[in-house]
Structure formats: structure tokens, C-alpha cells
Design a protein around this motif. Sequence first.
Motif, PDB file in Angstrom:
ATOM      1  N   LYS A 128       0.866  -1.125   0.016  1.00 24.32           N
ATOM      2  CA  LYS A 128       0.070   0.013  -0.060  1.00 24.32           C
ATOM      3  C   LYS A 128       0.850   1.395  -0.088  1.00 24.32           C
ATOM      4  O   LYS A 128       0.357   2.363   0.049  1.00 24.32           O
ATOM      5  N   LYS A 143      -7.555   5.813   0.878  1.00 25.07           N
ATOM      6  CA  LYS A 143      -8.340   4.744   0.104  1.00 25.07           C
ATOM      7  C   LYS A 143      -8.078   3.518   1.094  1.00 25.07           C
ATOM      8  O   LYS A 143      -8.403   2.193   0.480  1.00 25.07           O
ATOM      9  N   ARG A 198      -9.805   0.591   7.429  1.00 29.52           N
ATOM     10  CA  ARG A 198      -9.539   1.299   8.739  1.00 29.52           C
ATOM     11  C   ARG A 198      -8.338   0.873   9.611  1.00 29.52           C
ATOM     12  O   ARG A 198      -7.669   1.738  10.000  1.00 29.52           O
ATOM     13  N   ASN A 207      -8.990  -1.310  15.582  1.00 34.18           N
ATOM     14  CA  ASN A 207      -9.058  -1.830  14.272  1.00 34.18           C
ATOM     15  C   ASN A 207      -8.376  -2.959  13.676  1.00 34.18           C
ATOM     16  O   ASN A 207      -8.539  -3.261  12.663  1.00 34.18           O
ATOM     17  N   ILE A 231      -6.990  -3.296  -7.270  1.00 32.45           N
ATOM     18  CA  ILE A 231      -7.001  -3.728  -5.764  1.00 32.45           C
ATOM     19  C   ILE A 231      -8.375  -4.704  -5.861  1.00 32.45           C
ATOM     20  O   ILE A 231      -9.142  -4.107  -5.696  1.00 32.45           O
ATOM     21  N   ALA A 268     -10.499  -6.492  -3.891  1.00 28.73           N
ATOM     22  CA  ALA A 268     -11.030  -6.251  -2.394  1.00 28.73           C
ATOM     23  C   ALA A 268     -11.922  -7.555  -2.101  1.00 28.73           C
ATOM     24  O   ALA A 268     -11.979  -8.194  -1.019  1.00 28.73           O
ATOM     25  N   ARG A 290      -9.044 -10.709   8.664  1.00 32.59           N
ATOM     26  CA  ARG A 290      -8.031  -9.897   9.014  1.00 32.59           C
ATOM     27  C   ARG A 290      -8.102  -8.504   8.472  1.00 32.59           C
ATOM     28  O   ARG A 290      -8.997  -8.318   7.416  1.00 32.59           O
ATOM     29  N   SER A 291      -7.420  -7.619   8.786  1.00 27.41           N
ATOM     30  CA  SER A 291      -7.554  -6.111   8.225  1.00 27.41           C
ATOM     31  C   SER A 291      -7.287  -6.239   7.036  1.00 27.41           C
ATOM     32  O   SER A 291      -6.284  -6.682   6.517  1.00 27.41           O
ATOM     33  N   GLY A 292      -8.048  -5.440   6.256  1.00 27.25           N
ATOM     34  CA  GLY A 292      -8.072  -5.482   4.800  1.00 27.25           C
ATOM     35  C   GLY A 292      -8.464  -6.575   4.079  1.00 27.25           C
ATOM     36  O   GLY A 292      -8.434  -6.782   2.810  1.00 27.25           O
ATOM     37  N   ALA A 293      -9.300  -7.592   4.640  1.00 31.01           N
ATOM     38  CA  ALA A 293      -9.737  -8.696   3.948  1.00 31.01           C
ATOM     39  C   ALA A 293     -10.893  -8.625   3.194  1.00 31.01           C
ATOM     40  O   ALA A 293     -11.420  -9.022   2.230  1.00 31.01           O
ATOM     41  N   HIS A 325     -13.609  -7.758  14.626  1.00 26.90           N
ATOM     42  CA  HIS A 325     -12.402  -8.407  14.975  1.00 26.90           C
ATOM     43  C   HIS A 325     -12.327  -9.180  16.533  1.00 26.90           C
ATOM     44  O   HIS A 325     -11.566  -9.736  17.241  1.00 26.90           O
TER      45      HIS A 325
HETATM   46  N1  LIG Z   1     -11.882   3.240  -1.867  1.00 19.99           N
HETATM   47  C1  LIG Z   1     -10.792   2.406  -1.952  1.00 19.99           C
HETATM   48  N2  LIG Z   1      -9.931   2.565  -2.806  1.00 19.99           N
HETATM   49  C2  LIG Z   1      -9.081   1.587  -3.235  1.00 19.99           C
HETATM   50  N3  LIG Z   1      -8.689   0.595  -2.490  1.00 19.99           N
HETATM   51  C3  LIG Z   1      -9.514   0.370  -1.254  1.00 19.99           C
HETATM   52  C4  LIG Z   1     -10.490   1.433  -0.985  1.00 19.99           C
HETATM   53  N4  LIG Z   1     -11.229   1.045   0.026  1.00 19.99           N
HETATM   54  C5  LIG Z   1     -10.771  -0.384   0.591  1.00 19.99           C
HETATM   55  N5  LIG Z   1      -9.658  -0.607  -0.219  1.00 19.99           N
HETATM   56  C6  LIG Z   1      -8.965  -1.779  -0.345  1.00 19.99           C
HETATM   57  O1  LIG Z   1      -9.703  -2.955  -0.206  1.00 19.99           O
HETATM   58  C7  LIG Z   1      -9.101  -3.922   0.512  1.00 19.99           C
HETATM   59  C8  LIG Z   1     -10.264  -4.393   1.290  1.00 19.99           C
HETATM   60  O2  LIG Z   1     -10.684  -3.030   2.098  1.00 19.99           O
HETATM   61  P1  LIG Z   1     -11.860  -3.314   3.554  1.00 19.99           P
HETATM   62  O3  LIG Z   1     -12.003  -1.842   3.906  1.00 19.99           O
HETATM   63  O4  LIG Z   1     -13.178  -3.791   2.874  1.00 19.99           O
HETATM   64  O5  LIG Z   1     -11.089  -3.986   4.502  1.00 19.99           O
HETATM   65  P2  LIG Z   1     -11.686  -4.618   6.136  1.00 19.99           P
HETATM   66  O6  LIG Z   1     -11.891  -5.822   6.009  1.00 19.99           O
HETATM   67  O7  LIG Z   1     -12.981  -3.752   6.325  1.00 19.99           O
HETATM   68  O8  LIG Z   1     -10.281  -3.869   6.805  1.00 19.99           O
HETATM   69  P3  LIG Z   1     -10.407  -3.588   8.208  1.00 19.99           P
HETATM   70  O9  LIG Z   1     -10.724  -4.819   9.269  1.00 19.99           O
HETATM   71  O10 LIG Z   1      -8.895  -2.986   8.275  1.00 19.99           O
HETATM   72  O11 LIG Z   1     -11.292  -2.543   8.232  1.00 19.99           O
HETATM   73  C9  LIG Z   1      -8.032  -3.259   1.328  1.00 19.99           C
HETATM   74  O12 LIG Z   1      -6.998  -3.805   0.901  1.00 19.99           O
HETATM   75  C10 LIG Z   1      -8.075  -1.896   1.335  1.00 19.99           C
HETATM   76  O13 LIG Z   1      -7.065  -1.120   1.046  1.00 19.99           O
END
Ligand SMILES: Nc1ncnc2c1ncn2[C@@H]1O[C@H](COP(=O)(O)OP(=O)(O)OP(=O)(O)O)[C@@H](O)[C@H]1O
Lengths: 246, 246, 296, 296
Positions: free
Chosen positions: A140, A147, A150, A177, B25, B27, B46-49, B205
Motif C-alpha cells: 500500500k 483509500k 480502517r 481496528n 485492488i 477487495a 484480517r484487516s484489509g480482508a 475482530h
Molecule cells: N476506496 C478504496 N480504494 C482503493 N482501495 C480500497 C478502497 N477501500 C478499500 N480498499 C482496499 O480494499 C481492501 C479491503 O478493504 P476493506 O475496507 O473492505 O477491509 P476490511 O476488511 O474492512 O479491513 P479493516 O478490518 O482494516 O477495516 C483493502 O486492501 C483496502 O486497502
Amino acid sequence: MLETYPADRPLVEIVKVTKVYSPDIVALQNISLSVAKGELLFLTGRSGAGKTTLLKLICCVEKPNKGVIEIAGKDLNKLSSPNIQALRRETGVAYQDFKILPRQTVYRNIAIAMEVNYTAAKVIKKRIDELLDVLKLTHKRNIPAGKLSRGEQQRVAIARAAATKPPLILADEPTGNLDPAMSLQVMGLFEKLNEGGSTIIIATHDETLYKNNRYRKVDLHYGQFATQSTLPGFLPPANGNQQKLI
Amino acid sequence: MLETYPADRPLVEIVKVTKVYSPDIVALQNISLSVAKGELLFLTGRSGAGKTTLLKLICCVEKPNKGVIEIAGKDLNKLSSPNIQALRRETGVAYQDFKILPRQTVYRNIAIAMEVNYTAAKVIKKRIDELLDVLKLTHKRNIPAGKLSRGEQQRVAIARAAATKPPLILADEPTGNLDPAMSLQVMGLFEKLNEGGSTIIIATHDETLYKNNRYRKVDLHYGQFATQSTLPGFLPPANGNQQKLI
Amino acid sequence: MGHETYFYFKQTGRNLQQSWGTQLMTLFTVSMSILIFTFFFLVYTNIIKAGDRFGDELRLIVYLDDEVVPEMRPQIKKKITDYSPVEKIVFVSRDEAFHRLNVQLGQEGDVLNDLGAGFLPPSIEVFPKKDLKNLTLIKQFSDYLTTLPGAQKVQFGQGWVERFGYFTELLRVIVFLSGGLLVMATAFMVSYSIRLTVIEKEAELEVLRLVGARSSYIQTPLLIEGFLQGLLSSGIGLGMLYLIFLWTKTHLSGPGFLHLLDITFFPPVTTGIIMGMSILLCTGGSLVSIRKYLRI
Amino acid sequence: MGHETYFYFKQTGRNLQQSWGTQLMTLFTVSMSILIFTFFFLVYTNIIKAGDRFGDELRLIVYLDDEVVPEMRPQIKKKITDYSPVEKIVFVSRDEAFHRLNVQLGQEGDVLNDLGAGFLPPSIEVFPKKDLKNLTLIKQFSDYLTTLPGAQKVQFGQGWVERFGYFTELLRVIVFLSGGLLVMATAFMVSYSIRLTVIEKEAELEVLRLVGARSSYIQTPLLIEGFLQGLLSSGIGLGMLYLIFLWTKTHLSGPGFLHLLDITFFPPVTTGIIMGMSILLCTGGSLVSIRKYLRI
Ligand SMILES: Nc1ncnc2c1ncn2[C@@H]1O[C@H](COP(=O)(O)OP(=O)(O)OP(=O)(O)O)[C@@H](O)[C@H]1O
Ligand SMILES: Nc1ncnc2c1ncn2[C@@H]1O[C@H](COP(=O)(O)OP(=O)(O)OP(=O)(O)O)[C@@H](O)[C@H]1O
Ligand SMILES: [Mg+2]
Ligand SMILES: [Mg+2]
């Protein structure tokens, strides 16, 4: 001025501090606390207990209504603006609301803490790559922080606080988070910094962070300490001298 | 339209959905999931999942690149603007970044979700006082939300999501800034709403929330389900009919 | 300190690159403000100058019974200048007077051709000093001139003086009112655009403050930016004004009326002052607007 | 639907109360823009009107060998109108011509007193229709008039026509340039202030969108707000313009020059149109600026 402060004296000394937000919200009431140089301290307490307020007082973002706060023997109330700025450059703070720049890349968000010290670009790059690797954010690196998820943003905030390997680190709910595995990783980072000599205060609700380890924990309860300074089995790390980036 | 939907069919049906953020990316990748009416579901990972992304797709804040999402049998891709707005009024969302109005009072922040339904002021007042009591925010009722601690703000976000007792509730990391006791309180609120007929999806989490209870849990892993739809011992609550505020 | 300079310029470059949209907008706004402001300043100075030139043409005419013999002239001159110092005294003979009336009537003067010279009286024209602008003073002087030997009657273009006075007054009112409105409008415009720029920078300034950036670290790039902006925008504004000036001059410099106005551009000193002021405005404005981020 | 109306007005009231600072600023900005705009419009229309009045004074004078006996007049009139329809034809006798020259010379006309009437030729004055403004057309008409029986010479105040032309041209250039600059400045000002207002509302609009507010729920209060703003600001702007107008009129309506201009205010219809336009501007502007929050 923090890293040259003798290791056997408290780095943070809070004496009978009261903080009242206008008009009449008492966030902290007659609080006293001293944190030794090289200590890692957990600050717990229910939501609204005053943890964030205490950390803000230590990094001079808020001023106490009563009482004295001394960092490295200096009374914060009497510091001039340039000295406060210098103090902040030696204090890494991971804010509960992150305070990251959504339009700027992850790299630049972390670099900003080092650039204000006029650190050379090469040094900055090396340190950031190291931190991104530990916090699993390497992919990242050049994405605008707004983007990210959290949890990823939270890690950026932690990376910025740790970037300069500052003598004092304040982390406010740093794993709120993050998943348990990532929380462990972050805790590992803090422990490594602590071993390097940094004094660290972590405000948290996350029991897994402070359970089953040797660090002192103080509990805030409606602006007062529930368990008042029960002096712990705190051992300063073997190599008590600080490392500074430049 | 959600509350009249038959109780024996899945309220949320996600079929082979892929979400790619520009430029590349990924998601979510080829995700399928169905959530029964009246279910309470935990979404972990996990974070970013991709947890937040999945919730955003369900409430139409983001659009999938591939695949179909049906809410109460309606394909979201084919809904008109007024219908999407109607759907949102029946879906309470507690966003991970709260999306509260810092200058407005706690009361108004919660009321906004009911005002868009032209709910009478008396009804609004009664419901908000009830929620503030449960979430221990009664003393913050008329304070601008920007002046609260993060944990208090998080509870405001939860209160807004729950205000209309909506048939569908999405909560994204609702206890990240809350202490264990308050987390239990919030979980109790969700369970009560679930008993009242609301379908609830909680992304979290926090192990203490989903451990040792009867609810289904799905685990996201880099945009895919690690434990793919192991159908759980899910029981719809005894009184399967929904309660709506107006 | 070369190291710090490097950071300042790096930061400036980054600012310009990141917010080039807002920067361009501010640039345009400020240059337009300067154009508007200098435009009215130019119109005003040219009107003042035209007023002076019309003032030059004020003269008192003493009609005489008979031509003044050349030997008498120094004596009469002395008598006049004894009362009040004057710019110039011209003695007009009968022939000259006829010729002048002819010119004054323009084409309609043809009708005089049958008459021949000699029916108009000779006269002395007195051009008073510039400071003699007040109507009552002119009247007193005129009364004095009646006492000259052989003076039949004294006249000064009272009607024209008044008419011109009203005309310039009207123009002055228009220029002042529109100038005042414009100064307000441009002040608003500039402060709005600075506010928008600051809103854009707010988050970054807050973070810089929190990580302990020195005041100079925050200010210097903004100062450089403001300097560039002031320099560029005043350059553009004045450049546009000069183009408008050239256009007006070439399009209106036909025969007839315009030689009276003979519009001119600012001298280099004024141009320099304007540029300096706008640099001050831009740097000062941005510094004032971010001062709250430098506290604590 | 009374219930909804209640919510709309409640929301409008809340908006006005919460952001009264910005609201006041926008109000001031828009009323100033309207003041500026209408000010130039007023100046322009009055200049045009003054031009028309000067145009009224255009006449061709046919000098004759002898007075025209009254019986001949209809015949001559017919001959003239055969070529081109005219506004008016006036026959001037020797006495009248002398009297007029006397008046034209003003105070300096005293010198004619010794001569007595009769040395000036009689003439016919032809006032052409308004549409005959072009110099070449006037010249052709003038050539035709030379062919009238007994015509000695035809004159029209060519010098004055040109002089006035240049003068109005100059004023027109000034008014146009400053008007153009002002329209740009006000456009910027209004768009800036709308942008600032939207930035202030952004968070609330986003939340309203997320909780599923109907488009009408979001738009209606903004429409009401825009309507009030347009109405008030155009009222204030026009009111201020009227005060300036009164001031100018009383301060410049002395004797002499000003009766030529005789400035007038907008008729009620124009006032109405201006108010309508500014209401449209305010409502339209705010709707356009928030349209992205109404998507999805
Ligand atoms: N607006 C965006 N533009 C580009 N990439 C994004 C955007 N929003 C999320 N991502 C990417 O998509 C992936 C999933 O994001 P997401 O926010 O759904 O994760 P999450 O499971 O909610 O993580 P966390 O537990 O950290 O909140 C991550 O790699 C994030 O960097
Ligand atoms: N800027 C402010 N103005 C007014 N009151 C405030 C402000 N900031 C905090 N408070 C109040 O002060 C008390 C302590 O807040 P603080 O943010 O220190 O709590 P906290 O322990 O960090 O809570 P959390 O765990 O929820 O973050 C709370 O009641 C909060 O509402
Ligand atoms: Mg806190
Ligand atoms: Mg998330």
C-alpha cells in the motif's frame, strides 16, 4: 532534550492535574502519575474515562486547568512555542482518530514525521520500508491513505508515531481496528522500541494486549485512578540509553 | 419492502460478487453468501480482508464489478434511485468511521435517521432517550458529537443505526473503541433487535463478541471465504415478524 | 542550512503540484483583481489628467476699445501681474479675433465670410496660474481686470468651466462608485480564494503542527508560494491591462476628440509599487490565514 | 403532506440558524454582485439614452438664397420627403438665424450686437428619422438637399456628430470593459461563496444520503433557502443601487450639463426581471452544486 535525560528519573511526571472541558465536563480530576524513563505503561479505563485527554495533555495538545505536568523535568506550562514544537518532534503519537492525510500516500503520511527533522531522504526511505514490512503495508506504499481500510489506516498512524524511534511514544487505542494477529505484531513493534529505550504509554481496552505481561497498568475511572500507583515490578531494559534517528 | 418479505427466504443474497477498486485492488473475489431473514451473522477476517467492502456493497454505497446482490429478492443493480433511498431507510448502518456530524448534538445525530422518514418529534424523542439510556450517553444528549470521546462517538453511530429498529442492520467493527463491559451492552442491544426481527450483520475482530454464542460466523480471507458457508445451527427467533417504527 | 532550503523548496513544489487546481484558481482570481483595480486606477488618473488639461484652457478675455500699441504692453502686463501672478498674457488684434471666431464656428463659420474682419474688438487674454481654480477668486480677478485702461468688458468661459466641472464630477462619481464596488468585490474574491486554499491545506497544517514542525518549516514554503503567486498574478494582471490599454489607444486614437484625453500608462515606478503590493498581499494573506496553526 | 412541509421548514430554519455566518456572507456577496451588475447596467442604459438624445439633435441645414414664401413650403416639404421620410422640417428666417447665432455664442455673442440682424442667410432645417444614423447615408441625403430650388449650401454638424461619437465610444469602452471584468468578478465571488457553503454542508449531505433521505427531502430546504436568499439579496442590491441613484441625482442635478443626461432608474418590469433572475441564480446554483449528493 528527552534522550539525554537521566534514566533513573521519571520522564513523565503528572502532579495533581485537573482537566475540565467547557462548560463543566470534568475529564480528569486531581490526577497524579509518574512514568519512569524506559517504561512501557498501559492506561486502561472505560470509554469516556479520560485516557485520550491524559495523552493529549502529555503532548501539549490540551492544557490542564490545574496541576503540573513535567516531561524530562520541564514544566509544560512554562515551555515556549519552539520548545513545545521540539518536544513534539521527540514524541511519537498514534492518535485514536489517526489524524492521517487522506489524499497523501501512505509513504508521505509516515515521512512527514521525519521530514520536520530535516532527515535525509535515504534515511527516511530505509526506515519507512522497514516499518511497512513489519506492519504488512508494503503493497500500500504509494496508495493515498484515504483509500485504505480502517485497520490499514490505523497501522499508518502507528508507523508515523514510531517512525523517528522517538524517546516518548503515546499510542491511543492502537489496536481498535486490528485483528488479534496484527495486534500482536503491533505490540511486538512497541516492545522492540521499548527495548531500544523508548518510553511508551498505551491507552487501550484490549485485554489481550496487557494481560499476561510484566508491564505496569493504570486504570482510569471517571477521571481518577482506580488503582492508585501500585508500584509494579517494573524493570528498565538492560541498555538504558536511547537511540535517536539523527 | 424489507419487513414484508417472507421469513423463510434469504434476505441478503450475494452471488459470485467481485469488487475491484481502481486500478487493480481486488477487495472481494467471487464471493457468495446468503443471509436468512432474522439471522445475526458475524463477519470476521484480517484487516484489509474486505469486510467493510462487503457491507458497503449491501447498502449500495459501492457497486460490485461482477455478480449479483439481492436484498429481499431485489437485484441492487437494477434498483432506481428512489428505491435505493427507500432501501437505505430500512437499513441501519454503523460505519467503521462513524460518519457522524461533529458540529451537531448527539440527539440530532441520532434523530436524522428517523427524520428522513418524517417521524413525529414525540416518537423520535422517546426512542432516542431509550437508546441513550442503554448506551450510557444520556448526559451527552445535547453536546456536539465532535466533543465526545471516540468510544462515545462510536456509540452514537450505533444508536443512529438502531434508531428506526430497521429490518436490516449492518455494524462495522462496532466495539473497536469500547471497553469490554460496554461491548457486552452493545451486543445486548443487537441481540434484542435481532429478537425483534431485525437481520443483523456484524463485522468484527473482537473475539469476545462471537465466541461462545450460537450465531453463525463467516471468515473472509483476502477477499474470499476461508470457511465457505458451513451452514450453522441457525434458528430464526420465535416471533419471526418484524417491528417497524412507523 | 542548505538542507533546510532543500526541504522548503521540496515542500513548495509538492504544494504546487498537489493543489495546482486551487493554485491556478487563486492565481487567476488575484490577477483579475489586480487587473480590475489597476484598470480603475488608470481610468481615474487619466480623467484627473484630462481635467488638468481642460483647466489649462481657462483664460480671462479683456475686450478693449482700441488695439494696444506695442509700447504699452509691458506697462499693462505689469499692472496685471501686480494683482496676481499669471501663466501667460496674449494680446489679440482685431484680425486675430475674427480668425478665431471663424474657427470656433467651424463649418458654420462660412456665414461670416461676407462680413470681413474688423467688426470684432481687440482683446488681451490672461491665462491665470493653475492654483486659481476657485470660481470666486476668478471673479475677483475678473473685476480687477475691468479697471485696466481702455477695458470695455472682461469675459471668461464661465459656462464652459461649469460644464466641464459637472462632466468630470459625473465621471468621477461613476469611477469612484464602481471602483469602490470593485475594491470590495476583489477583496471578497481574494479572501474567499485564500479561505478555500486554507481549507484544502487545513488537514496538512494540523498534522504538521502535531508532529512538531517548526514555525519556519510551515511558513517558509507558504511564503515562497505567496511570493510566486503575487509576482505572477500582478505580472499577468498588469500585462492584461497593458493589452487593453493598447487596444483602447489604437481603436480610439482617430481624429477629433481623443487628442484631448491622450491616455497614458502607469510609469515604471507605479508598476513596481503595484507588483510589490500584490506580493505583500499574497504572502501576508496566506500567513494571516494560517496563523492559528502556528500557535502552541 | 403537511407533515413533510413541517420537516422542510424545520430543516430550512435549522440550516439558517446553524450556518448564519456563511448565509450572511453569501447574502452580502450576492447582493453586492447584483448591485455591481445593475449599477453597470444602469450606467449603460443611461449612456445609450443620452446618445439617443444627442442623436435627436442631428439636423441638416439648407442655406437658401432668399426666404421661402409660405406658399412654397408644402411643395418643398414634399420634395424632401419624397427622398426620405423625415421627423420634422423647420423654416428659419434671417431674424431667427441671427437670434440663434447670438444664443450659440453665449456671452461672447455680445460682439454681434453692433451688427444687427440680416447678415445671415435664411435656411430650412431638416431633422431626419432616427434610423438615419450612418454618416454616408446622411451625406447622400445632404447631397440630395443641395438640389432643392434656391439651395446655396447644405450643412450638418459633422464635427459635433463625430465628436459625440468618439465620446460615447470611449464611455462605452470603459463601461463595457469594467462591466465585463465585474461580471467575471461577481461570477467568481458567487461561485466561491456557494462552494464555501457546500463545503460547510458537505458532511450533512453525505450523512443524509447514507441514511436514505429522499431527493426531495434534501432539495426542498435548499430550494427554500435559495429562494429567500435570491429575494433578499436582490432586494438589498437594488435598494442600495436606488440609494446611490438618488444620491447621484440630487448631487449632480445642478444647472448646466446634467439636464442632458437626466438619469432614470429601471422601470418596474426590469426590476422584476432582475429579482427573478437572482432567485433563479441562487436556487439553481445551490442545486447544481449539490447534485452529486443526489446521485445513487
Ligand atoms: N476506496 C478504496 N480504494 C482503493 N482501495 C480500497 C478502497 N477501500 C478499500 N480498499 C482496499 O480494499 C481492501 C479491503 O478493504 P476493506 O475496507 O473492505 O477491509 P476490511 O476488511 O474492512 O479491513 P479493516 O478490518 O482494516 O477495516 C483493502 O486492501 C483496502 O486497502
Ligand atoms: N473537546 C472536548 N470538549 C468537551 N468534552 C470533551 C472533549 N473531549 C473529551 N471530552 C469529554 O471528556 C471525557 C473524557 O474524554 P476522553 O476522550 O479523554 O475519554 P477516553 O478515555 O479517551 O474515552 P474513549 O475510550 O471512548 O476514547 C468524556 O466524557 C468526553 O465526552
Ligand atoms: Mg479516547
Ligand atoms: Mg473495515
